[in-house]
Design a protein around this motif. Sequence first.
Motif, mmCIF file in Angstrom:
data_model
loop_
_atom_site.group_PDB
_atom_site.id
_atom_site.type_symbol
_atom_site.label_atom_id
_atom_site.label_comp_id
_atom_site.label_asym_id
_atom_site.label_seq_id
_atom_site.Cartn_x
_atom_site.Cartn_y
_atom_site.Cartn_z
ATOM 1 N N TYR A 113 0.839 -1.196 0.000
ATOM 2 C CA TYR A 113 0.000 0.000 0.000
ATOM 3 C C TYR A 113 0.878 1.251 0.000
ATOM 4 O O TYR A 113 1.962 1.274 0.584
ATOM 5 C CB TYR A 113 -0.900 0.041 1.236
ATOM 6 N N LYS A 114 0.379 2.295 -0.644
ATOM 7 C CA LYS A 114 1.035 3.601 -0.598
ATOM 8 C C LYS A 114 0.226 4.521 0.300
ATOM 9 O O LYS A 114 -0.997 4.622 0.165
ATOM 10 C CB LYS A 114 1.145 4.209 -1.997
ATOM 11 N N THR A 115 0.910 5.200 1.207
ATOM 12 C CA THR A 115 0.288 6.183 2.096
ATOM 13 C C THR A 115 0.793 7.575 1.726
ATOM 14 O O THR A 115 2.004 7.806 1.688
ATOM 15 C CB THR A 115 0.610 5.875 3.565
ATOM 16 N N VAL A 116 -0.151 8.468 1.436
ATOM 17 C CA VAL A 116 0.182 9.858 1.135
ATOM 18 C C VAL A 116 -0.298 10.714 2.306
ATOM 19 O O VAL A 116 -1.492 10.732 2.625
ATOM 20 C CB VAL A 116 -0.483 10.332 -0.173
ATOM 21 N N VAL A 117 0.639 11.406 2.944
ATOM 22 C CA VAL A 117 0.298 12.314 4.041
ATOM 23 C C VAL A 117 0.201 13.720 3.463
ATOM 24 O O VAL A 117 1.144 14.201 2.822
ATOM 25 C CB VAL A 117 1.346 12.261 5.159
ATOM 26 N N ILE A 118 -0.928 14.371 3.692
ATOM 27 C CA ILE A 118 -1.176 15.692 3.109
ATOM 28 C C ILE A 118 -1.371 16.720 4.215
ATOM 29 O O ILE A 118 -2.154 16.507 5.153
ATOM 30 C CB ILE A 118 -2.412 15.658 2.189
ATOM 31 N N ALA A 130 -3.747 11.277 6.431
ATOM 32 C CA ALA A 130 -3.096 10.190 5.706
ATOM 33 C C ALA A 130 -4.129 9.447 4.865
ATOM 34 O O ALA A 130 -5.200 9.075 5.356
ATOM 35 C CB ALA A 130 -2.421 9.229 6.679
ATOM 36 N N TYR A 131 -3.818 9.258 3.593
ATOM 37 C CA TYR A 131 -4.671 8.509 2.667
ATOM 38 C C TYR A 131 -3.865 7.330 2.123
ATOM 39 O O TYR A 131 -2.671 7.482 1.811
ATOM 40 C CB TYR A 131 -5.122 9.391 1.504
ATOM 41 N N SER A 132 -4.510 6.173 2.008
ATOM 42 C CA SER A 132 -3.806 4.975 1.544
ATOM 43 C C SER A 132 -4.584 4.275 0.452
ATOM 44 O O SER A 132 -5.822 4.312 0.427
ATOM 45 C CB SER A 132 -3.569 4.000 2.706
ATOM 46 N N TYR A 133 -3.859 3.630 -0.444
ATOM 47 C CA TYR A 133 -4.477 2.759 -1.444
ATOM 48 C C TYR A 133 -3.506 1.636 -1.786
ATOM 49 O O TYR A 133 -2.282 1.771 -1.654
ATOM 50 C CB TYR A 133 -4.866 3.535 -2.706
ATOM 51 N N GLU A 134 -4.072 0.513 -2.212
ATOM 52 C CA GLU A 134 -3.244 -0.634 -2.579
ATOM 53 C C GLU A 134 -2.699 -0.430 -3.981
ATOM 54 O O GLU A 134 -3.422 -0.069 -4.907
ATOM 55 C CB GLU A 134 -4.065 -1.921 -2.518
ATOM 56 N N ARG A 135 -1.419 -0.672 -4.138
ATOM 57 C CA ARG A 135 -0.794 -0.528 -5.445
ATOM 58 C C ARG A 135 -1.032 -1.787 -6.281
ATOM 59 O O ARG A 135 -1.133 -2.894 -5.752
ATOM 60 C CB ARG A 135 0.708 -0.258 -5.301
ATOM 61 N N ILE A 223 1.201 9.057 -19.060
ATOM 62 C CA ILE A 223 2.093 8.202 -19.839
ATOM 63 C C ILE A 223 2.646 7.032 -19.031
ATOM 64 O O ILE A 223 3.343 6.183 -19.586
ATOM 65 C CB ILE A 223 3.270 9.015 -20.410
ATOM 66 N N TYR A 224 2.355 6.987 -17.716
ATOM 67 C CA TYR A 224 2.923 5.928 -16.878
ATOM 68 C C TYR A 224 1.840 4.941 -16.451
ATOM 69 O O TYR A 224 0.712 5.330 -16.147
ATOM 70 C CB TYR A 224 3.594 6.519 -15.643
ATOM 71 N N SER A 225 2.215 3.680 -16.402
ATOM 72 C CA SER A 225 1.301 2.629 -15.937
ATOM 73 C C SER A 225 1.414 2.549 -14.420
ATOM 74 O O SER A 225 2.118 1.695 -13.862
ATOM 75 C CB SER A 225 1.662 1.289 -16.594
ATOM 76 N N THR A 226 0.723 3.439 -13.754
ATOM 77 C CA THR A 226 0.798 3.508 -12.301
ATOM 78 C C THR A 226 -0.431 4.227 -11.767
ATOM 79 O O THR A 226 -1.379 4.501 -12.511
ATOM 80 C CB THR A 226 2.089 4.245 -11.873
ATOM 81 N N GLU A 227 -0.394 4.557 -10.466
ATOM 82 C CA GLU A 227 -1.487 5.303 -9.856
ATOM 83 C C GLU A 227 -1.140 6.793 -9.832
ATOM 84 O O GLU A 227 -0.020 7.179 -9.485
ATOM 85 C CB GLU A 227 -1.739 4.824 -8.415
#
Length: 464
Positions: A113-118, A130-135, A223-227
């Motif tokens: 999971y990626k956690t982004v703290v804003i 903090a927001y999280s999502y599974e990669r 252009i990137y295969s990502t989130e």
Amino acid sequence: MQSTFQFLLGKMKIHLALLMLLVLSGLTGCGGSDSTESDYSYAYLQFYNASPNGANVEVREVDGDSFGLAQFGDATSMFSLDDGELVLEFIRTDADDQEVFIDELTVNLKSGYKTVVIMSGDFSAPVFTAYSYERETLENHFRLFALSVVANNASYDLYMSESGDPFEAANFLGAVTTSDMLELTFWDSDEDSDDFDEGEYTIYLTEPGSDEVVFESQTLDFIYSTEYLITLRDVSGAIQEGLVVDTILNSSTVSSLTDVEADSQYRIYNSTNLEAELNVTFGGNTNEEDVSFTLAAGELSEFSAIRYGDYRVSVTDSSGAIAPLNNKLITLNQGESKAVLIYNADDKLGAATFVESGLPQAYDKTVNFINLASDVDDVDFYLVRHDETIDTAEYNVQNLEFAESASEVLPSDYYEVIAVYEDDNDEQVLLDRTALFGFNEEKNYIVTVEPADTPTGYEINVLY
């Protein structure tokens, strides 16, 4: 007897085959799981600064490692960490190089999971979320998340279309709020994936329930295969009103998109010491009337809002003694603020320009320095505090040629500004120095060195 033995032997072969099949299935399953986990086998952490009147903020583990710094509208790099609980602290550095504690936040990191703290809201009492999502492993597709971080907690309806399609062909993807991070759903999924196809898109924003567009983005190329995480935020710095869409990936690079219809602004400074006023004409863009005004020596105009586009500036000396400046091209992009500085070089008027900062000026000051002394190349500016000399000054700008500008970010404080150059013997020669000056207002500062009737023949001016 023989038939019984053959029967038992047959059953044993069947059981053995089933056993081997189960073992192989188990191995294949483990191999697939390991392969999936190996793609994103860590927990991931990133910090994004969305406080429009804040400072440069560092995030680090309490009594541990630093995870970098981010200014308003920027993010840190993404860090790969072990899963588990992590206590983060957020600090800024004041003018005395002392750390100022802002807040503390505990995050629970999870593998894959990626956690982004804003950090958002007013910097006097910022909010850390903090927001999280599974990669996921993606190929030729991307996932898209959206969040509003505007200061007034406003929500917007978000629409999206393929690049080149008008708003009427756009697809409603959801209401973007400050309360939660929304994963957007692609309107044209295919057999390969339900995720968005890589490519170019346009983003539209409206007020909730309205079909009147309040923001149309420039083309955004996924252009990137990502989130991707897009955030809707306020503007800051020289321009005070409007919206920006930031695109956050897995690095410290944040792409910022302005409204294609956002206004620009400019201001003009007369650095000459001519007795006669300068007549300035600013215009030439399609459907925009020319604007004419006068500037006395040393006068800086107010900011003037204007539609984006390509303009021309013409300047004449009302006495007619100096050769005029004719049709200097000034390009103003959407949401951009530009300074135009008029100078006199060899009895001929000219102009230098630069883009003014869009960063908050509450704590850290983005100061632009420019050399307007036509007969002096390689000017050095030193910002000297009360306990410093030019040898120990922490902040300086070096080697500015005539009409060249550069910027430096300073903590709010009092500085003596000193301008020098090196002569043919590599000795420093003083051009001018100021008394201690307080760079402590929420302004966009400009520092010039220019010819003047002084003992050295030059003077420093601080404009704001």
